[in-house]
Design a protein around this motif. Structure first.
Motif, PDB file in Angstrom:
ATOM      1  N   GLU A  52       0.822  -1.202   0.000  1.00 50.86           N
ATOM      2  CA  GLU A  52       0.000   0.000   0.000  1.00 50.86           C
ATOM      3  C   GLU A  52       0.859   1.256   0.000  1.00 50.86           C
ATOM      4  O   GLU A  52       2.050   1.222   0.322  1.00 50.86           O
ATOM      5  CB  GLU A  52      -0.926   0.017   1.220  1.00 50.86           C
ATOM      6  CG  GLU A  52      -1.962  -1.103   1.214  1.00 50.86           C
ATOM      7  CD  GLU A  52      -2.812  -1.101   2.465  1.00 50.86           C
ATOM      8  OE1 GLU A  52      -4.046  -1.192   2.338  1.00 50.86           O
ATOM      9  OE2 GLU A  52      -2.233  -1.019   3.567  1.00 50.86           O
TER      10      GLU A  52
ATOM     11  N   ARG B 213      -4.988   9.502   1.867  1.00 51.53           N
ATOM     12  CA  ARG B 213      -5.826   8.442   1.306  1.00 51.53           C
ATOM     13  C   ARG B 213      -4.948   7.223   1.045  1.00 51.53           C
ATOM     14  O   ARG B 213      -3.891   7.330   0.423  1.00 51.53           O
ATOM     15  CB  ARG B 213      -6.457   8.937   0.003  1.00 51.53           C
ATOM     16  CG  ARG B 213      -7.297   7.920  -0.727  1.00 51.53           C
ATOM     17  CD  ARG B 213      -7.756   8.503  -2.047  1.00 51.53           C
ATOM     18  NE  ARG B 213      -8.471   7.541  -2.868  1.00 51.53           N
ATOM     19  CZ  ARG B 213      -8.769   7.737  -4.140  1.00 51.53           C
ATOM     20  NH1 ARG B 213      -8.412   8.871  -4.745  1.00 51.53           N
ATOM     21  NH2 ARG B 213      -9.415   6.816  -4.825  1.00 51.53           N
TER      22      ARG B 213
ATOM     23  N   LEU C 107      -4.028   3.622  -0.663  1.00 53.55           N
ATOM     24  CA  LEU C 107      -4.301   2.928  -1.911  1.00 53.55           C
ATOM     25  C   LEU C 107      -3.398   1.704  -2.047  1.00 53.55           C
ATOM     26  O   LEU C 107      -2.254   1.714  -1.577  1.00 53.55           O
ATOM     27  CB  LEU C 107      -4.058   3.856  -3.110  1.00 53.55           C
ATOM     28  CG  LEU C 107      -4.975   5.080  -3.231  1.00 53.55           C
ATOM     29  CD1 LEU C 107      -4.407   6.062  -4.243  1.00 53.55           C
ATOM     30  CD2 LEU C 107      -6.367   4.651  -3.623  1.00 53.55           C
TER      31      LEU C 107
ATOM     32  N   GLY D 201      -4.344  -0.021  -7.101  1.00 48.73           N
ATOM     33  CA  GLY D 201      -5.309   1.026  -7.387  1.00 48.73           C
ATOM     34  C   GLY D 201      -4.619   2.159  -8.124  1.00 48.73           C
ATOM     35  O   GLY D 201      -3.435   2.088  -8.452  1.00 48.73           O
TER      36      GLY D 201
ATOM     37  N   ALA E  63      -4.933   6.749  -8.848  1.00 49.07           N
ATOM     38  CA  ALA E  63      -5.572   8.018  -8.547  1.00 49.07           C
ATOM     39  C   ALA E  63      -4.802   9.108  -9.262  1.00 49.07           C
ATOM     40  O   ALA E  63      -3.581   8.995  -9.443  1.00 49.07           O
ATOM     41  CB  ALA E  63      -5.587   8.278  -7.041  1.00 49.07           C
TER      42      ALA E  63
END
Length: 260
Positions: free
Chosen positions: A179, A190, A192, A200, A202
């Motif tokens: 992560e 945040r 991810l 993920g 972003a």
């Protein structure tokens, strides 16, 4: 540094004044707020810019967090050195040095501080008496990455994403990481996924910081993973920043303002 009005500043200011006048009278009659200070400025910052404020009561907790981060990282540096992971130890030493530098600079409360956001949400418009600092930062041209090899800045490009940034890094800079934390310049951290099984993505805006979560061979790693993103969220979102003078008298105190 003197800032000029952007061509559309007058219209924007008029719209904000209209929004303020539309508020209920009991809201307008409260003690002076940050939005009042922005409205009283002779010139608005040329857009784009990041506004910030720092609540007085948060100054010392931010410093305490920075000091403990340095201590916990010292323990991890020793652990990795004894385990023969000199590369990881050097990377965390770079984290430690970066925290020392950031700790010496001004901090901020991780919340929106621009006039439009404050007028749209009066409950999150802090009283001037509760503030230790206020200002604006020019939007930078970088994103910052805290990885296992140290701390590096990378030129921001339109459309840049977390996945793209990580793809450009050597595998060793995030080997074993599942992560990462994304710290936007005006928002809360945040978390991810960055491993193959949970990847993920972003978008990254200028001034974003990304911190790769440490593997957890010892308990200090878990604490650093939780505390580092929160600390980075309290750092100014740029290098070229201009403080705005606060009008309240010395010794005046107030516990108002949004909680974090």
């Amino acid at each position: 540094m003197t800032r000029r009005h952007p061509p559309h500043a007058g219209g924007w200011r008029s719209a904000c004044l209209g929004a303020l006048l539309a508020l209920p009278l009991h809201v307008q009659a409260e003690t002076p707020r940050l939005s009042d200070l922005w409205l009283a400025q002779p010139a608005l910052p040329e857009p784009p810019a990041y506004s910030y404020y720092l609540l007085e009561r948060q100054q010392e907790p931010q410093q305490r967090r920075a000091r403990r981060l340095r201590e916990e990282l010292a323990t991890l540096i020793d652990w990795y050195s004894l385990a023969g992971r000199s590369d990881m130890a050097r990377g965390l030493a770079a984290w430690q040095a970066a925290i020392v530098e950031l700790q010496a600079a001004a901090g901020r409360t991780p919340a929106r501080a621009d006039l439009a956001a404050l007028l749209a949400s009066p409950r999150h418009d802090p009283s001037l008496a509760s503030l230790a600092a206020v200002g604006h930062c020019d939007v930078p041209e970088w994103v910052e990455l805290w990885h296992f090899g140290g701390v590096t800045r990378h030129r921001w490009t339109p459309g840049m994403s977390l996945r793209e940034l990580l793809r450009q890094q050597p595998d060793a800079h995030r080997a074993g990481a599942d992560e990462a934390w994304l710290i936007a310049p005006q928002g809360a951290p945040r978390r991810l996924g960055v491993a193959a099984w949970n990847a993920g993505d972003a978008p990254l805006v200028p001034g974003s910081r990304v911190a790769i979560a440490l593997p957890e061979p010892v308990q200090e790693s878990d604490w650093v993973n939780r505390a580092l993103p929160d600390f980075l969220a309290t750092r100014l979102p740029g290098d070229a920043c201009q403080a705005v003078a606060l009008p309240h008298a010395a010794g005046q105190a107030d516990s108002g303002g949004p909680a974090t």
